[in-house]
Scaffold this motif. Structure first.
Motif, PDB file in Angstrom:
ATOM      1  N   ALA A 143       1.763  -2.310   8.335  1.00 11.78           N
ATOM      2  CA  ALA A 143       2.337  -1.390   9.404  1.00 11.78           C
ATOM      3  C   ALA A 143       1.611  -2.086  10.570  1.00 11.78           C
ATOM      4  O   ALA A 143       0.578  -2.526  10.515  1.00 11.78           O
ATOM      5  N   LEU A 144       2.693  -2.334  11.661  1.00 11.94           N
ATOM      6  CA  LEU A 144       2.007  -2.943  12.841  1.00 11.94           C
ATOM      7  C   LEU A 144       3.011  -2.141  13.988  1.00 11.94           C
ATOM      8  O   LEU A 144       4.197  -2.178  14.112  1.00 11.94           O
ATOM      9  N   ALA A 145       2.328  -1.115  14.690  1.00 14.97           N
ATOM     10  CA  ALA A 145       2.855  -0.339  15.680  1.00 14.97           C
ATOM     11  C   ALA A 145       3.992   0.682  15.313  1.00 14.97           C
ATOM     12  O   ALA A 145       3.788   1.093  14.127  1.00 14.97           O
ATOM     13  N   ASP A 146       5.147   0.411  15.519  1.00 17.45           N
ATOM     14  CA  ASP A 146       6.450   1.083  15.214  1.00 17.45           C
ATOM     15  C   ASP A 146       7.193   0.304  14.223  1.00 17.45           C
ATOM     16  O   ASP A 146       8.325   0.711  13.967  1.00 17.45           O
ATOM     17  N   ARG A 147       6.462  -0.710  13.570  1.00 18.45           N
ATOM     18  CA  ARG A 147       7.197  -1.653  12.854  1.00 18.45           C
ATOM     19  C   ARG A 147       6.605  -1.722  11.478  1.00 18.45           C
ATOM     20  O   ARG A 147       5.299  -1.702  11.375  1.00 18.45           O
ATOM     21  N   VAL A 148       7.227  -2.210  10.541  1.00 18.40           N
ATOM     22  CA  VAL A 148       6.582  -2.659   9.035  1.00 18.40           C
ATOM     23  C   VAL A 148       7.031  -4.037   8.694  1.00 18.40           C
ATOM     24  O   VAL A 148       8.238  -4.317   8.812  1.00 18.40           O
ATOM     25  N   GLU A 149       6.093  -4.765   8.336  1.00 16.98           N
ATOM     26  CA  GLU A 149       6.336  -6.126   8.263  1.00 16.98           C
ATOM     27  C   GLU A 149       6.122  -6.520   6.571  1.00 16.98           C
ATOM     28  O   GLU A 149       5.194  -5.838   5.974  1.00 16.98           O
ATOM     29  N   VAL A 150       7.262  -7.014   5.835  1.00 15.04           N
ATOM     30  CA  VAL A 150       6.955  -7.494   4.580  1.00 15.04           C
ATOM     31  C   VAL A 150       6.813  -9.057   4.800  1.00 15.04           C
ATOM     32  O   VAL A 150       7.638  -9.815   5.083  1.00 15.04           O
ATOM     33  N   LEU A 160       9.602 -10.555   7.510  1.00 17.67           N
ATOM     34  CA  LEU A 160      10.663  -9.798   7.312  1.00 17.67           C
ATOM     35  C   LEU A 160      10.037  -8.646   8.067  1.00 17.67           C
ATOM     36  O   LEU A 160       9.512  -7.803   7.585  1.00 17.67           O
ATOM     37  N   THR A 161      10.671  -8.218   9.334  1.00 12.34           N
ATOM     38  CA  THR A 161       9.943  -7.210  10.280  1.00 12.34           C
ATOM     39  C   THR A 161      11.310  -6.081  10.234  1.00 12.34           C
ATOM     40  O   THR A 161      12.321  -6.541  10.471  1.00 12.34           O
ATOM     41  N   LEU A 162      10.776  -4.800   9.743  1.00 12.80           N
ATOM     42  CA  LEU A 162      11.827  -3.632   9.597  1.00 12.80           C
ATOM     43  C   LEU A 162      11.184  -2.466  10.643  1.00 12.80           C
ATOM     44  O   LEU A 162      10.073  -2.464  10.867  1.00 12.80           O
ATOM     45  N   ARG A 163      11.965  -1.673  11.377  1.00 14.16           N
ATOM     46  CA  ARG A 163      11.662  -0.523  12.000  1.00 14.16           C
ATOM     47  C   ARG A 163      11.199   0.477  11.119  1.00 14.16           C
ATOM     48  O   ARG A 163      11.801   0.835  10.130  1.00 14.16           O
ATOM     49  N   ALA A 164      10.273   1.092  11.514  1.00 18.52           N
ATOM     50  CA  ALA A 164       9.665   2.402  10.689  1.00 18.52           C
ATOM     51  C   ALA A 164      10.464   3.625  10.845  1.00 18.52           C
ATOM     52  O   ALA A 164      11.112   3.754  12.062  1.00 18.52           O
ATOM     53  N   ALA A 165      10.707   4.546  10.071  1.00 24.00           N
ATOM     54  CA  ALA A 165      11.503   5.373  10.085  1.00 24.00           C
ATOM     55  C   ALA A 165      10.911   6.559  11.064  1.00 24.00           C
ATOM     56  O   ALA A 165       9.832   6.648  11.185  1.00 24.00           O
ATOM     57  N   PRO A 225       0.866  -1.143  -0.063  1.00 25.37           N
ATOM     58  CA  PRO A 225       0.075   0.011   0.205  1.00 25.37           C
ATOM     59  C   PRO A 225       0.806   1.293   0.036  1.00 25.37           C
ATOM     60  O   PRO A 225       2.126   1.334   0.718  1.00 25.37           O
ATOM     61  N   GLU A 226       0.269   2.347  -0.538  1.00 25.39           N
ATOM     62  CA  GLU A 226       1.059   3.457  -0.706  1.00 25.39           C
ATOM     63  C   GLU A 226       1.138   4.569   0.640  1.00 25.39           C
ATOM     64  O   GLU A 226       1.698   5.444   0.916  1.00 25.39           O
ATOM     65  N   THR A 227      -0.070   3.884   1.401  1.00 26.77           N
ATOM     66  CA  THR A 227      -0.109   4.651   2.722  1.00 26.77           C
ATOM     67  C   THR A 227       1.024   4.096   4.022  1.00 26.77           C
ATOM     68  O   THR A 227       0.681   4.614   5.129  1.00 26.77           O
ATOM     69  N   LEU A 228       1.796   2.980   3.599  1.00 15.03           N
ATOM     70  CA  LEU A 228       2.805   2.743   4.560  1.00 15.03           C
ATOM     71  C   LEU A 228       3.729   3.817   4.844  1.00 15.03           C
ATOM     72  O   LEU A 228       4.087   4.355   4.081  1.00 15.03           O
ATOM     73  N   PRO A 229       3.975   3.879   6.243  1.00 13.56           N
ATOM     74  CA  PRO A 229       5.137   4.710   6.496  1.00 13.56           C
ATOM     75  C   PRO A 229       6.412   4.363   6.183  1.00 13.56           C
ATOM     76  O   PRO A 229       6.763   2.986   5.442  1.00 13.56           O
ATOM     77  N   MET A 230       7.455   5.167   5.960  1.00  8.06           N
ATOM     78  CA  MET A 230       8.752   4.740   5.413  1.00  8.06           C
ATOM     79  C   MET A 230       9.662   3.960   6.458  1.00  8.06           C
ATOM     80  O   MET A 230       9.203   4.006   7.648  1.00  8.06           O
ATOM     81  N   VAL A 231      10.390   3.193   5.868  1.00  9.50           N
ATOM     82  CA  VAL A 231      11.195   2.347   6.465  1.00  9.50           C
ATOM     83  C   VAL A 231      12.662   2.820   6.731  1.00  9.50           C
ATOM     84  O   VAL A 231      13.378   3.317   5.707  1.00  9.50           O
ATOM     85  N   ALA A 232      13.327   2.519   7.752  1.00 11.70           N
ATOM     86  CA  ALA A 232      14.904   3.057   7.928  1.00 11.70           C
ATOM     87  C   ALA A 232      15.653   1.688   7.627  1.00 11.70           C
ATOM     88  O   ALA A 232      15.945   0.682   8.393  1.00 11.70           O
ATOM     89  N   VAL A 233      16.102   1.553   6.426  1.00 13.93           N
ATOM     90  CA  VAL A 233      17.041   0.525   5.875  1.00 13.93           C
ATOM     91  C   VAL A 233      17.966   0.949   4.834  1.00 13.93           C
ATOM     92  O   VAL A 233      18.335   2.018   4.515  1.00 13.93           O
ATOM     93  N   ASP A 234      18.942  -0.174   4.579  1.00 15.97           N
ATOM     94  CA  ASP A 234      19.885  -0.031   3.644  1.00 15.97           C
ATOM     95  C   ASP A 234      19.021  -0.735   2.259  1.00 15.97           C
ATOM     96  O   ASP A 234      18.666  -1.920   2.236  1.00 15.97           O
TER      97      ASP A 234
END
Length: 847
Positions: free
Chosen positions: A753-760, A825-830, A713-722
């Protein structure tokens, strides 16, 4: 030869003006006639700093070649040969180029100081070794160049070069720190206002602690007993009762109101151990005070008010917090109580706060000490009763006639009283004097020292024997009571100590500090040596007493095995204290061994982690390079084939395939090299804020068209990743899922999105994986089920998890509802964790 003096200009961040201040100091010294030279100063292209070098003698630098490049370094031998009074050596934490005499510049400085040369140097707070983890959590950058804290603490002078974050950012914006092309990146990363404020606070607190240590040393050397209220220190007196938590919180609120406030909670246990507190309640209060940023102390003392005041004055405290007495009204007949005594004897320089609580006047709830070992006052009264009592009783009995039997009973009662008051010797004296008076005044013939009736002789002998027996029993009971009480106090201290050590809550220095406080010593040190003829070394030391290099130099030394000893200075302890001290020494050895084992385990864990990542990297090379190489080789072979006449369109298509494969190889090799450098600590992952739809679609380019679907979805928050690592991780997951998916069941790549994380989530409809194998599939060279050998060597998931963890994320396997396997794959939201933002390189790399 006298050792040189070290002066350090300490700053919170690059660009605050440390080097400029050092050069200004050099000009002042040269103006006073001091022989001052520049050993090594780096101006980093800053014009104002470079101008300050004019007029100062500079020792020529030494140039070293390393990996095809030439690097300038300080010529240590040239500075030693020049032998100035003062040498300027910039960047104390700098790592020398391989081939230099010493690995670190601070080691070069140590040689200059040993040669009697004064040194003026600079260092930033983030380069102190003990603050590495703190600085990394603030800025996201792990400092590779560090200097041991002890080197800076030993400096004769440490001058703080301070600048507000706003002023420093203005300096950078004006181009006074970095080149213009680097300013924007630095301001938005390492030099953010929050980072600079936190680093400035670290620098101020570190310098304040050092100033406080110097003040404590000065007070000790000059025997200053008066309290100097340079900072608020709140001593909270605890009894072990439930009101202690209220007192701790009140003390913490008082400390917050003063600059640099500090809370010290202290429980003073009597040496007799008969008025002990609840260990459970004390443990709760200890946890509470440590959670509030204070420290907990356990001290032994018979006179609680005196011990509390001595502790407060020794800690240079400014306030004492005590609770209102829990004694009932009638109990005040025994004395004014601890609170009133402390308030009366505290003096004008120590404030005492009496805090009310819910337990006031409800009774102490603790056993009262009775029958303890006889004190000095009781022995005095015992002698008075034993020597002066019988004559006074004889004077009274001469006025009435009660008969010999009653007279003997009264004298016997006086003997028993003397025994209860003063012990054996006063009772024997009372029996001897009483028997003589009975013989002289009341046994016929009267007023003569002879005894006519033999029965009276027997009565007097029995009188003396009974008096002596009662006195002996009373004295023995008092001594046994004291021994039992002391053993109870010792067991309480040892139980408290053992509990802390077993829970891993006490470090070696903390344990030594507890030993020093408990026995009232000046210093405590744990010494060890490798063999019988080897010199002693200090494994840990606390206190302000004279340094001890060998056990025989200490006032008290307790051996621990053949090659270790606990050494204390301050006073000679009685033999009965050495039993508890031996237990402390044994525990200190256990703590030291545990610390070393933990260090070995950490090193082994680091090596294991490095091996795991290296395995994953090798797996990536063998697993992911094969497909593009095969495509390139097939295209090249086709182009070189002379059997086929290729059209221009076919030739262009084959060349395009070669180009795409080469780009993919270049991209993958670059990511692998970055990951390898990351694991060796030479580079930080390029973490930045991105949208998933910028990266995830690119990861699907290596699978057949129609074999995977995308739902981001386009509404997902940005993620802090490489982005590169994320692309490779998702690509491996998708390729693995496609291998096991049945025909006509495309893989779904969905994000949420889940709380302060984003799941792929990478969802397939394949055979799935049993629960017991869900962790094994992430190990290298693991292929599940009957997958054909051509499907890969089982390294894709290991690589994906390694990349995910490198970015601070996680990768786990779950069952797909209805059958199949889902990779999460769980990533931290920006914007959630500031330390995940990119940070500028340290000063050397940035400039």
């Amino acid at each position: 030869m006298a050792r040189g003096k070290l002066r350090i200009h300490l700053g919170a961040a690059p660009g605050v003006g440390k080097t400029y201040a050092m050069l200004s100091e050099a000009h002042r010294r040269v103006g006073r006639g001091t022989d001052c030279v520049v050993g090594f100063v780096e101006h980093h292209g800053r014009p104002r700093t470079e101008v300050m070098l004019h007029g100062l003698e500079q020792v020529p630098r030494r140039e070293l070649e390393y990996r095809g490049a030439v690097f300038p370094e300080m010529d240590l031998d040239a500075v030693l040969a020049r032998r100035p009074q003062v040498a300027l050596v910039d960047e104390l934490a700098h790592t020398n180029v391989p081939g230099s005499r010493n690995a670190k510049r601070w080691q070069d400085v140590e040689e200059l100081l040993a040669a009697g040369i004064d040194v003026v140097s600079t260092v930033n707070i983030q380069h102190l070794e003990s603050l590495g983890d703190v600085v990394e959590s603030i800025t996201g950058v792990r400092q590779q160049e560090t200097v041991p804290d002890e080197v800076v603490r030993r400096a004769d002078q440490v001058e703080l070069v301070d600048m507000t974050p706003e002023a420093l950012r203005r300096r950078m914006a004006h181009g006074n720190v970095y080149q213009p092309d680097k300013v924007d990146a630095a301001l938005s990363n390492y030099f953010r206002p929050g980072n600079l404020t936190a680093l400035r606070e670290l620098a101020l607190l570190w310098v304040a602690d050092r100033v406080d240590a110097h003040l404590t040393q000065y007070r000790s050397e000059h025997r200053v007993s008066a309290i100097w209220g340079s900072r608020e220190r709140i001593v909270v007196g605890l009894t072990g009762g439930p009101e202690g938590r209220t007192l701790i919180r009140r003390g913490a609120r008082l400390a917050e109101k003063g600059a640099g406030g500090e809370v010290l909670a202290v429980y003073i246990a009597r040496s007799d151990g008969l008025t002990s507190a609840s260990p459970k309640e004390l443990a709760l209060q200890r946890t509470l005070v440590e959670d509030l940023g204070g420290t907990f102390h356990h001290v032994v003392g018979d006179d609680i008010p005196a011990a509390l005041l001595a502790f407060a004055r020794g800690a240079n405290a400014t306030q004492i917090v005590l609770g209102s007495s829990r004694r009932k009204t009638w109990q005040y007949v025994f004395g004014p109580g601890v609170g009133a005594t402390v308030a009366r004897e505290s003096g004008p320089d120590l404030d005492v706060h009496i805090v009310t609580h819910d337990e006031v006047a409800k009774g102490r709830g603790l056993p009262v000490a009775r029958g303890a070992r006889l004190g000095r006052s009781r022995r005095v009264w015992g002698w008075i009763a034993g020597v002066a009592g019988p004559p006074l009783l004889a004077v009274l009995l001469n006025t009435v006639d009660l008969g010999l039997a009653n007279d003997m009973l009264l004298f016997l009662a006086l003997t028993v009283a003397a025994a209860l008051l003063g012990g054996l010797l006063p009772a024997l004296a009372s029996a001897a004097v009483g028997s003589l008076l009975l013989n002289y005044f009341y046994t016929p013939p009267l007023h003569r020292w002879t005894i006519a009736d033999p029965k009276n002789i027997v009565a007097i002998v029995i009188f003396v024997a009974v008096g002596g027996a009662v006195a002996s029993v009373v004295d023995l009971a008092a001594r046994r009571t004291h021994q039992a009480a002391r053993l109870r106090a010792e067991s309480e201290i040892l139980a408290f100590l053992a509990g802390n050590v077993l829970r891993g809550e006490t470090g070696l220095e903390d344990l030594l500090e507890r030993v020093r406080e408990t026995f009232g010593m000046e210093s405590a040190a744990l010494l060890e040596r490798a063999g019988d003829v080897e010199p002693w070394t200090c494994a840990g030391r606390v206190g302000r007493g004279r340094p001890v290099e060998r056990p025989d130099q200490a006032d008290v030394d307790i051996p621990v095995g053949d090659h270790m000893a606990l050494a204390l200075t301050g006073r000679v302890l009685p033999a009965e204290d050495r039993r508890v001290l031996a237990a402390f020494a044994a525990q200190a050895a256990v703590v030291l061994d545990r610390r070393r084992l933990q260090e070995e385990a950490d090193r082994a864990r680091t090596l294991a982690e490095g091996n795991r990542i290296r395995t994953a990297l090798l797996a990536a090379v063998s697993h992911d390079l094969r497909t593009p190489l095969a495509g390139i080789k097939a295209a090249v072979t086709s182009l070189r084939s002379e059997d086929v006449e290729w059209s221009e369109e076919d030739r262009a298509e084959l060349l395009e395939g070669i180009e795409e494969g080469a780009d993919r190889l270049d991209h993958l090799v670059g990511n692998l090299l970055d990951m390898s450098r990351l694991q060796t600590g030479t580079v930080t992952p390029l973490i930045r804020e991105i949208d998933l739809d910028e990266v995830v679609p690119m990861a699907l380019g290596g699978v057949p068209e129609g074999s995977a679907g995308l739902d981001v979805p386009e509404t997902l928050p940005m993620v802090a990743v490489d982005p590169g690592l994320l692309e490779r991780a998702v690509a491996n997951l998708v390729e693995n899922a496609v291998k096991y998916s049945p025909p006509g069941a495309p893989v779904l790549v969905a994000a949420s999105a889940l709380a302060d994380r984003v799941e792929v989530r990478v969802v397939d409809r394949g055979p799935g994986v049993p629960d017991e194998a869900k962790e094994r599939i992430f190990e290298p060279f693991q292929r599940h089920g009957d997958a054909p050998r051509g499907a890969g060597v089982g390294l894709g998931l290991a690589v994906a998890r390694g990349f995910a963890e490198a970015m601070g994320g996680t990768l786990n396997a779950e069952d797909t509802p209805g059958g199949g396997l889902t990779m999460v794959l769980t990533l931290r939201a920006a914007g959630i964790r500031p330390e995940l933002h990119p940070a500028a390189e340290p000063e050397r790399q940035a400039s």
